[in-house]
Motif scaffolding. Structure first.
Motif, PDB file in Angstrom:
ATOM      1  N   PHE A 250      -1.920  19.549  -4.850  1.00  0.00           N
ATOM      2  CA  PHE A 250      -2.288  20.953  -4.911  1.00  0.00           C
ATOM      3  C   PHE A 250      -3.316  21.200  -6.011  1.00  0.00           C
ATOM      4  N   SER A 251      -4.279  22.034  -5.700  1.00  0.00           N
ATOM      5  CA  SER A 251      -5.216  22.548  -6.699  1.00  0.00           C
ATOM      6  C   SER A 251      -4.691  23.908  -7.133  1.00  0.00           C
ATOM      7  N   LEU A 252      -4.574  24.109  -8.438  1.00  0.00           N
ATOM      8  CA  LEU A 252      -4.033  25.377  -8.934  1.00  0.00           C
ATOM      9  C   LEU A 252      -5.137  26.418  -9.021  1.00  0.00           C
ATOM     10  N   GLN A 253      -4.837  27.609  -8.518  1.00  0.00           N
ATOM     11  CA  GLN A 253      -5.810  28.694  -8.496  1.00  0.00           C
ATOM     12  C   GLN A 253      -5.502  29.752  -9.552  1.00  0.00           C
ATOM     13  N   ARG A 254      -4.249  29.984  -9.813  1.00  0.00           N
ATOM     14  CA  ARG A 254      -3.832  30.961 -10.828  1.00  0.00           C
ATOM     15  C   ARG A 254      -2.819  30.251 -11.711  1.00  0.00           C
ATOM     16  N   VAL A 255      -3.195  30.067 -12.990  1.00  0.00           N
ATOM     17  CA  VAL A 255      -2.378  29.265 -13.894  1.00  0.00           C
ATOM     18  C   VAL A 255      -2.057  30.067 -15.157  1.00  0.00           C
ATOM     19  N   PRO A 256      -0.791  30.347 -15.424  1.00  0.00           N
ATOM     20  CA  PRO A 256      -0.428  31.027 -16.670  1.00  0.00           C
ATOM     21  C   PRO A 256      -0.478  30.051 -17.847  1.00  0.00           C
TER      22      PRO A 256
END
Length: 119
Positions: free
Chosen positions: A90-96
């Motif tokens: 998975f490619s992360l699009q929204r990362v806290p």
């Protein structure tokens, strides 16, 4: 023949479960992480190109869990060497920010870097 293990093996995938953050149902285990992606090990194949709302529940202390929600896109998926398991990247699009802290903590935990000298 050498049979005694000197370093304890840590099976990361079987400790850090990954959940669907909408339904809060488990969908697999964390295989590995990096700053902008992760690998999921699941009993089900993941749809390529689909966006997923994923939730990590990280044990902090005394049964307390830190919840980290990320939005991710599945880039690849193939059957694992273990029967009835699939690996998905998975490619992360929204990362806290908490996700970055998790990545750094896992790097430190699983590395052989010397500990800092105490003052």
């Amino acid at each position: 023949m050498f049979t005694d293990r000197r370093i304890e093996r840590h099976q990361l995938p079987y400790f850090l479960r990954v959940f669907n953050s909408v339904t809060d149902k488990p969908i697999g285990f964390l295989g590995n992480v990096c700053e902008d992606g992760l690998m999921l090990i699941s009993h089900w194949p993941m749809m390529l190109g689909a966006d997923f709302e994923l939730r990590l529940k990280i044990p902090v202390s005394d049964g307390i869990l830190q919840v980290i929600d990320v939005q991710a896109c599945c880039l690849w998926c193939h059957e694992d060497a273990t029967p009835h398991h699939y690996d998905a990247g998975f490619s992360l699009q929204r990362v806290p920010p908490e996700y970055g802290q998790l990545v750094e903590a896992l790097k430190l935990y699983f590395s052989f870097q010397p500990l800092p000298a105490s003052a």
